[in-house]
Design an enzyme around this catalytic site. Structure first.
Site, PDB file in Angstrom:
ATOM      1  N   LYS A 119      -0.908  -0.999  13.172  1.00 45.19           N
ATOM      2  CA  LYS A 119      -0.996  -2.432  13.351  1.00 45.19           C
ATOM      3  C   LYS A 119       0.312  -3.260  13.216  1.00 45.19           C
ATOM      4  O   LYS A 119       0.949  -4.143  14.071  1.00 45.19           O
ATOM      5  CB  LYS A 119      -1.869  -3.037  12.281  1.00 45.19           C
ATOM      6  CG  LYS A 119      -3.379  -2.188  12.195  1.00 45.19           C
ATOM      7  CD  LYS A 119      -4.102  -2.898  11.050  1.00 45.19           C
ATOM      8  CE  LYS A 119      -3.663  -2.511   9.553  1.00 45.19           C
ATOM      9  NZ  LYS A 119      -3.531  -1.214   9.146  1.00 45.19           N
ATOM     10  N   ARG A 172      -9.290  -8.585   5.040  1.00 44.36           N
ATOM     11  CA  ARG A 172      -9.552  -7.355   4.433  1.00 44.36           C
ATOM     12  C   ARG A 172     -11.285  -7.026   4.102  1.00 44.36           C
ATOM     13  O   ARG A 172     -11.629  -6.029   3.892  1.00 44.36           O
ATOM     14  CB  ARG A 172      -8.862  -7.016   3.494  1.00 44.36           C
ATOM     15  CG  ARG A 172      -7.508  -6.341   3.381  1.00 44.36           C
ATOM     16  CD  ARG A 172      -7.434  -5.150   4.308  1.00 44.36           C
ATOM     17  NE  ARG A 172      -6.609  -4.017   3.679  1.00 44.36           N
ATOM     18  CZ  ARG A 172      -5.267  -4.057   3.953  1.00 44.36           C
ATOM     19  NH1 ARG A 172      -4.669  -4.951   4.496  1.00 44.36           N
ATOM     20  NH2 ARG A 172      -4.397  -2.998   3.334  1.00 44.36           N
ATOM     21  N   ARG A 186       5.796   7.964   7.767  1.00 41.07           N
ATOM     22  CA  ARG A 186       6.532   6.796   7.822  1.00 41.07           C
ATOM     23  C   ARG A 186       7.834   6.446   6.678  1.00 41.07           C
ATOM     24  O   ARG A 186       7.760   6.549   5.606  1.00 41.07           O
ATOM     25  CB  ARG A 186       5.158   5.543   7.271  1.00 41.07           C
ATOM     26  CG  ARG A 186       5.848   4.264   7.448  1.00 41.07           C
ATOM     27  CD  ARG A 186       4.887   3.375   7.346  1.00 41.07           C
ATOM     28  NE  ARG A 186       3.879   3.358   6.376  1.00 41.07           N
ATOM     29  CZ  ARG A 186       2.573   2.534   6.185  1.00 41.07           C
ATOM     30  NH1 ARG A 186       2.515   1.893   7.365  1.00 41.07           N
ATOM     31  NH2 ARG A 186       1.827   2.813   5.320  1.00 41.07           N
ATOM     32  N   ARG A 214       7.159   4.269   1.266  1.00 41.46           N
ATOM     33  CA  ARG A 214       6.506   3.372   0.623  1.00 41.46           C
ATOM     34  C   ARG A 214       5.650   4.084  -0.706  1.00 41.46           C
ATOM     35  O   ARG A 214       5.083   5.355  -0.539  1.00 41.46           O
ATOM     36  CB  ARG A 214       5.252   2.696   1.365  1.00 41.46           C
ATOM     37  CG  ARG A 214       5.461   1.186   1.648  1.00 41.46           C
ATOM     38  CD  ARG A 214       4.846   0.738   2.791  1.00 41.46           C
ATOM     39  NE  ARG A 214       3.275   0.800   2.561  1.00 41.46           N
ATOM     40  CZ  ARG A 214       2.361   0.195   3.346  1.00 41.46           C
ATOM     41  NH1 ARG A 214       2.509  -0.398   4.590  1.00 41.46           N
ATOM     42  NH2 ARG A 214       1.252   0.328   2.860  1.00 41.46           N
ATOM     43  N   ARG A 268      -6.964   4.099  -0.541  1.00 40.70           N
ATOM     44  CA  ARG A 268      -6.875   3.238   0.514  1.00 40.70           C
ATOM     45  C   ARG A 268      -7.890   3.210   1.780  1.00 40.70           C
ATOM     46  O   ARG A 268      -8.578   2.422   2.332  1.00 40.70           O
ATOM     47  CB  ARG A 268      -5.535   3.047   1.326  1.00 40.70           C
ATOM     48  CG  ARG A 268      -4.365   2.423   0.159  1.00 40.70           C
ATOM     49  CD  ARG A 268      -3.058   2.885   0.423  1.00 40.70           C
ATOM     50  NE  ARG A 268      -2.470   2.411   1.829  1.00 40.70           N
ATOM     51  CZ  ARG A 268      -1.763   2.907   2.375  1.00 40.70           C
ATOM     52  NH1 ARG A 268      -0.884   3.979   1.851  1.00 40.70           N
ATOM     53  NH2 ARG A 268      -1.254   2.212   3.513  1.00 40.70           N
TER      54      ARG A 268
HETATM   55  P1  AP5 Z   1       1.999   1.101  10.784  1.00 40.75           P
HETATM   56  O1  AP5 Z   1       2.514   0.404  12.153  1.00 40.75           O
HETATM   57  O2  AP5 Z   1       3.155   1.259   9.685  1.00 40.75           O
HETATM   58  O3  AP5 Z   1       0.807   1.192  10.424  1.00 40.75           O
HETATM   59  P2  AP5 Z   1      -0.292   0.127   9.919  1.00 40.75           P
HETATM   60  O4  AP5 Z   1      -1.480   0.055  10.554  1.00 40.75           O
HETATM   61  O5  AP5 Z   1       0.602  -1.116   9.707  1.00 40.75           O
HETATM   62  O6  AP5 Z   1      -0.594   0.823   8.379  1.00 40.75           O
HETATM   63  P3  AP5 Z   1      -0.140   0.123   7.034  1.00 40.75           P
HETATM   64  O7  AP5 Z   1      -0.284   1.292   6.072  1.00 40.75           O
HETATM   65  O8  AP5 Z   1       0.661  -0.698   6.768  1.00 40.75           O
HETATM   66  O9  AP5 Z   1      -1.723  -0.530   6.717  1.00 40.75           O
HETATM   67  P4  AP5 Z   1      -2.333  -0.971   5.465  1.00 40.75           P
HETATM   68  O10 AP5 Z   1      -3.314  -1.599   5.904  1.00 40.75           O
HETATM   69  O11 AP5 Z   1      -2.866   0.148   4.536  1.00 40.75           O
HETATM   70  O12 AP5 Z   1      -1.134  -1.297   4.502  1.00 40.75           O
HETATM   71  P5  AP5 Z   1      -0.951  -2.976   4.164  1.00 40.75           P
HETATM   72  O13 AP5 Z   1       0.645  -3.091   3.963  1.00 40.75           O
HETATM   73  O14 AP5 Z   1      -1.580  -4.000   5.068  1.00 40.75           O
HETATM   74  O15 AP5 Z   1       2.436   2.812  11.425  1.00 40.75           O
HETATM   75  C1  AP5 Z   1       2.168   3.860  10.522  1.00 40.75           C
HETATM   76  C2  AP5 Z   1       3.264   4.943  10.873  1.00 40.75           C
HETATM   77  O16 AP5 Z   1       2.780   5.510  12.165  1.00 40.75           O
HETATM   78  C3  AP5 Z   1       4.821   4.576  10.837  1.00 40.75           C
HETATM   79  O17 AP5 Z   1       5.611   5.262  10.531  1.00 40.75           O
HETATM   80  C4  AP5 Z   1       4.766   4.278  12.394  1.00 40.75           C
HETATM   81  O18 AP5 Z   1       6.382   4.373  12.768  1.00 40.75           O
HETATM   82  C5  AP5 Z   1       4.041   5.141  13.187  1.00 40.75           C
HETATM   83  N1  AP5 Z   1       3.388   4.758  14.301  1.00 40.75           N
HETATM   84  C6  AP5 Z   1       2.746   3.571  14.578  1.00 40.75           C
HETATM   85  N2  AP5 Z   1       2.397   3.707  16.064  1.00 40.75           N
HETATM   86  C7  AP5 Z   1       2.620   4.880  16.343  1.00 40.75           C
HETATM   87  C8  AP5 Z   1       2.218   5.364  17.731  1.00 40.75           C
HETATM   88  N3  AP5 Z   1       1.493   4.853  18.672  1.00 40.75           N
HETATM   89  N4  AP5 Z   1       2.416   6.716  17.828  1.00 40.75           N
HETATM   90  C9  AP5 Z   1       3.326   7.257  16.878  1.00 40.75           C
HETATM   91  N5  AP5 Z   1       3.760   6.858  15.633  1.00 40.75           N
HETATM   92  C10 AP5 Z   1       3.374   5.624  15.460  1.00 40.75           C
HETATM   93  O19 AP5 Z   1      -1.532  -2.889   2.727  1.00 40.75           O
HETATM   94  C11 AP5 Z   1      -1.136  -2.174   1.405  1.00 40.75           C
HETATM   95  C12 AP5 Z   1      -1.899  -2.763   0.229  1.00 40.75           C
HETATM   96  O20 AP5 Z   1      -1.577  -4.179  -0.035  1.00 40.75           O
HETATM   97  C13 AP5 Z   1      -3.256  -2.423   0.308  1.00 40.75           C
HETATM   98  O21 AP5 Z   1      -3.641  -1.244  -0.072  1.00 40.75           O
HETATM   99  C14 AP5 Z   1      -3.769  -3.680  -0.781  1.00 40.75           C
HETATM  100  O22 AP5 Z   1      -3.684  -3.295  -2.025  1.00 40.75           O
HETATM  101  C15 AP5 Z   1      -2.641  -4.801  -0.383  1.00 40.75           C
HETATM  102  N6  AP5 Z   1      -3.204  -5.711   0.447  1.00 40.75           N
HETATM  103  C16 AP5 Z   1      -2.692  -5.960   1.700  1.00 40.75           C
HETATM  104  N7  AP5 Z   1      -3.500  -7.139   2.361  1.00 40.75           N
HETATM  105  C17 AP5 Z   1      -4.443  -7.326   1.596  1.00 40.75           C
HETATM  106  C18 AP5 Z   1      -5.413  -8.397   1.580  1.00 40.75           C
HETATM  107  N8  AP5 Z   1      -5.469  -8.935   2.767  1.00 40.75           N
HETATM  108  N9  AP5 Z   1      -6.408  -8.331   0.693  1.00 40.75           N
HETATM  109  C19 AP5 Z   1      -6.358  -7.645  -0.579  1.00 40.75           C
HETATM  110  N10 AP5 Z   1      -5.128  -6.739  -0.711  1.00 40.75           N
HETATM  111  C20 AP5 Z   1      -4.313  -6.473   0.387  1.00 40.75           C
END
Ligand code: AP5
Length: 218
Positions: free
Chosen positions: A15, A87, A122, A155, A166
């Site tokens: 994403k 979320r 990542r 991370r 997660r």
């Molecule tokens: P990446 O683009 O980083 O993936 P992503 O979908 O953004 O994954 P996240 O882990 O960031 O999502 P998440 O929802 O768990 O974390 P968030 O920060 O929101 O890609 C992943 C990897 O793959 C990278 O290395 C990239 O280079 C590679 N890649 C991407 N596309 C590719 C492709 N097509 N081919 C090959 N490789 C590829 O949340 C973290 C924490 O924050 C949560 O656990 C929670 O505690 C808190 N939090 C965040 N938002 C909320 C909310 N709204 N409410 C409550 N808690 C929240």
């Protein structure tokens, strides 16, 4: 078109990577609640310290903290991509109650195998936040960001046991969010397998189709 999009999908679905590409090419602001929370942790703010306790365990941060943070950064008069928000059902309802109109919620579908491989490789720039992957999207120079020369880091929550939690939390909450947008006829699903450029084109097609639909219905 100045679109307001939501990117939904499991951790590691890509994403953030795709939202960055759209921001660069279309100018729609990429707002990741995960990134905003990590910035607060870095600043050691009160909100950041509270959020860290939940994030380190792979749990959702309480809604009121995330909503407060998002409100401080969201300019609803312009195009945006929300990544990682909503979320759960309550967060989706809050967006609607605040009259923040959303055009489309795009759900990234990926296999468990892809998630594990993407998350384990990542790396993120500690200065500008650019996302890399050790094998799929490596930096030109090991450990250094191509954009700003900042050091790359892994991370805290990309450890195996936290990833498992997660994913569990995601599975528990997401069905109601998908139902919410489906009922409003805003949900679109795409395969998030393959190269980032291919996924970009799939999303672009969904957006073009949406634009045509809007024109046809006047
Ligand atoms: P990446 O683009 O980083 O993936 P992503 O979908 O953004 O994954 P996240 O882990 O960031 O999502 P998440 O929802 O768990 O974390 P968030 O920060 O929101 O890609 C992943 C990897 O793959 C990278 O290395 C990239 O280079 C590679 N890649 C991407 N596309 C590719 C492709 N097509 N081919 C090959 N490789 C590829 O949340 C973290 C924490 O924050 C949560 O656990 C929670 O505690 C808190 N939090 C965040 N938002 C909320 C909310 N709204 N409410 C409550 N808690 C929240």
């Amino acid at each position: 078109m100045n679109l307001k999009l939501i990117f939904l999908g499991p951790p590691g679905a890509g994403k953030g990577t795709l939202a960055d590409m759209f921001e660069e090419r279309k100018g729609w602001k990429h707002l990741s609640t995960g990134d905003l929370l990590r910035e607060e942790i870095k600043k050691k703010s009160e909100l950041g310290l509270k959020a860290k306790e939940y994030m380190d365990k792979g749990l959702l941060v309480p809604d009121e903290l995330v909503v407060e943070l998002l409100k401080n950064h969201l300019d609803a008069s312009k195009g945006f991509i929300l990544d990682g928000f909503p979320r759960n059902l309550r967060q989706a309802q809050i967006l609607e109650e605040e009259r923040i109109e959303v055009d489309l919620a795009i759900n990234f579908k990926v296999s468990a195998e892809t998630i594990i491989s993407r998350l384990s490789g990542r790396r993120i720039c500690s200065r500008c936040g650019r996302i890399y992957h050790l094998i799929n999207i490596p930096p030109k120079k090991e450990g250094i960001c191509d954009e700003c020369g900042g050091p790359l880091y892994q991370r805290e929550d990309d450890k195996e046991e936290v990833i498992r939690k997660r994913l569990e939390v995601y599975e528990k909450e997401i069905a109601e969010v998908l139902k919410f947008y489906k009922e409003r006829n805003k949900l679109k699903e795409i395969s998030a397998e393959g190269q980032a450029e291919e996924i970009y084109k799939r999303i672009e097609k969904v957006i073009v189709d949406y634009g045509q639909e809007r024109e046809n219905t006047g």
